[in-house]
Design an enzyme around this catalytic site. Structure first.
Site, PDB file in Angstrom:
ATOM      1  N   ASP A  65       0.564  -1.011  -0.004  1.00 44.15           N
ATOM      2  CA  ASP A  65      -0.389   0.236   0.181  1.00 44.15           C
ATOM      3  C   ASP A  65       0.895   1.142  -0.221  1.00 44.15           C
ATOM      4  OD1 ASP A  65      -3.041   0.822   0.967  1.00 44.15           O
ATOM      5  OD2 ASP A  65      -1.855   2.048   1.004  1.00 44.15           O
ATOM      6  N   CYS A  89     -15.428   0.061  -3.794  1.00 44.01           N
ATOM      7  CA  CYS A  89     -16.525  -0.405  -3.985  1.00 44.01           C
ATOM      8  C   CYS A  89     -17.733   0.703  -4.163  1.00 44.01           C
ATOM      9  CB  CYS A  89     -16.670  -0.755  -1.808  1.00 44.01           C
ATOM     10  SG  CYS A  89     -15.895   1.230  -1.505  1.00 44.01           S
TER      11      CYS A  89
END
Length: 429
Positions: free
Chosen positions: A261, A360
């Site tokens: 990340d 999402c």
């Protein structure tokens, strides 16, 4: 505290949220610190009222003809909880810590106001500036999809197949009355009630790593990547490691998952989760200044997963306050980040490998439009059809959720009973 006092407290918290434009969870925490006499059940009841009011904020304002916290709370009691005017009036007695009595106008609106002629963004309880985006994504079903995103979400759990089967997990958690999720073969569902959900972190099954909280759509997104034992997998936006853990389970701890990340702070929770889950094939690659910590993975990965940063529209059931803080500028920033991640991912996919793009979000701009732009710029990649994606994961029934706007699979509360997710798998020739 009485139910009427809970309503007064919820109005107070809504006022704080509006004035300081901050997450409801922060406002609720501060209210609890300032009112230590309130027990855990009281705080849970107040939080439930606050989040219900935020779920139905647009329709509550329309019903009451006002946008102050009291009006929103009164409207939400009708729209979110189905309370009639007499029941609401009984709460508003001014006795003790109860709200002030209903005015004549408030009573009339609660009795007679209708949403029948309201615009889609009101009936669907989403920000007006997103109306054209919802229409582009859902057409005539925009209000229906918005309303589904404004409903309460169940508690979904992913069974850690490295440690147990779904049947064993169902037995371990029988006291919570879980059911098997209808679409994910490794999911459990605990229906949400009016109050706070179960304290999962205190459950032995959670502590021992048998289950992890994860919405069914998120479970399906990981399953649709079809990671296999022995593969080399890069999770490019690993965050707290939810998808990486799911992939490790699918791979039965064989092969390698590289969890990366760009913000190393987001990776911190993954270490404790790895130990609890018993996942031994995940290698955490945190950023180290200007060092290219992924250089050795160039053109080596069978699968690169982009669980892309997005507006989170699809997760509004769980974060209802987020939709009212979302601004057009945030969408533009997310689109830029997504383009950059897609361009970055190309470097690591080996010939014959695949790139999985997941959000999402329910917005076309973050989903099908991004894939169309990527394919135009990268002719050596081809999008797999929804049927190919579903069959490759051994879940052929999911092909019925094929996107009508381009390649990929779309999930939503109104269609699949899950959070809103988009999944597209691209193959490198």
């Amino acid at each position: 505290m009485t139910p009427a006092a809970h309503i007064s407290a919820a109005i107070e918290v809504l006022d704080d949220v509006a004035k300081r434009r901050r997450p409801a969870a922060e406002a609720l925490k501060d209210w609890g610190i300032a009112h230590r006499f309130a027990g855990s059940k009281d705080r849970a009841a107040i939080a439930s009222l606050v989040f219900d009011a935020l779920r139905k904020r647009a329709s509550a304002i329309y019903v009451m003809g006002a946008d102050d916290p009291r009006a929103i709370m009164l409207g939400a009691l009708r729209e979110a909880r189905g309370q009639g005017v007499e029941a609401i009036a009984a709460f508003c007695s001014a006795a003790g810590h109860a709200p002030a009595p209903l005015s004549g106008d408030e009573r009339e609106r609660l009795e007679t106001a209708s949403l029948n002629a309201a615009p889609d963004h009101v009936r669907g309880d989403y920000p007006e500036w997103l109306a054209s985006h919802f229409e582009a994504a859902f057409g005539a079903r925009a209000a229906e999809e918005g309303a589904a995103l404004a409903a309460r979400a169940p508690v979904d759990l992913r069974v850690n197949i490295l440690k147990c089967s779904r049947e064993q997990a169902l037995e371990k958690l029988a006291h919570l009355s879980p059911a098997s999720t209808p679409l994910s073969p490794i999911g459990l569902r605990i229906e949400a009630g009016q109050g706070r959900g179960p304290a999962l972190t205190a459950e032995t099954a959670y502590v021992k790593g048998l289950v992890e909280p994860q919405d069914e759509a998120s479970q399906l997104a990981a399953l649709l990547c079809a990671a296999g034992p022995g593969e080399q997998v890069l999770d490019l936006c690993a965050g707290g490691g939810g998808k990486a853990l799911a992939l490790a389970g699918q791979m039965h701890n064989r092969g390698q998952v590289y969890a990366y990340d760009a913000d190393g702070r987001r990776l911190m929770p993954i270490h404790e989760r790895l130990e609890r889950a018993g996942a031994r094939n995940i290698q955490v690659r945190a950023p180290r200044g200007k060092v290219d910590v992924l250089a050795d993975l160039e053109a080596r990965c069978d699968l690169v997963l982009i669980d892309a940063p997005c507006t989170g529209v699809g997760a509004w059931r769980r974060h209802p306050d987020a939709k009212w803080r979302l601004a057009p500028g945030a969408l533009e920033r997310r689109l830029k980040e997504q383009r950059e991640l897609l361009a970055m991912a190309v470097r690591f996919v080996k010939p014959g490998g695949r790139l999985a793009y997941v959000t999402c979000s329910a917005l076309r701009e973050e989903n099908e439009d991004q894939i169309a732009a990527f394919l135009a710029a990268n002719p050596d990649f081809a999008a797999r059809s929804a049927a190919e994606i579903a069959e490759g994961a051994g879940l052929p029934d999911l092909a019925r959720f094929a996107s009508p706007h381009g390649p990929g699979i779309r999930l939503s509360p109104a269609t699949s009973g899950t959070d809103g997710f988009y999944v597209c798998v691209l193959a490198k020739r």
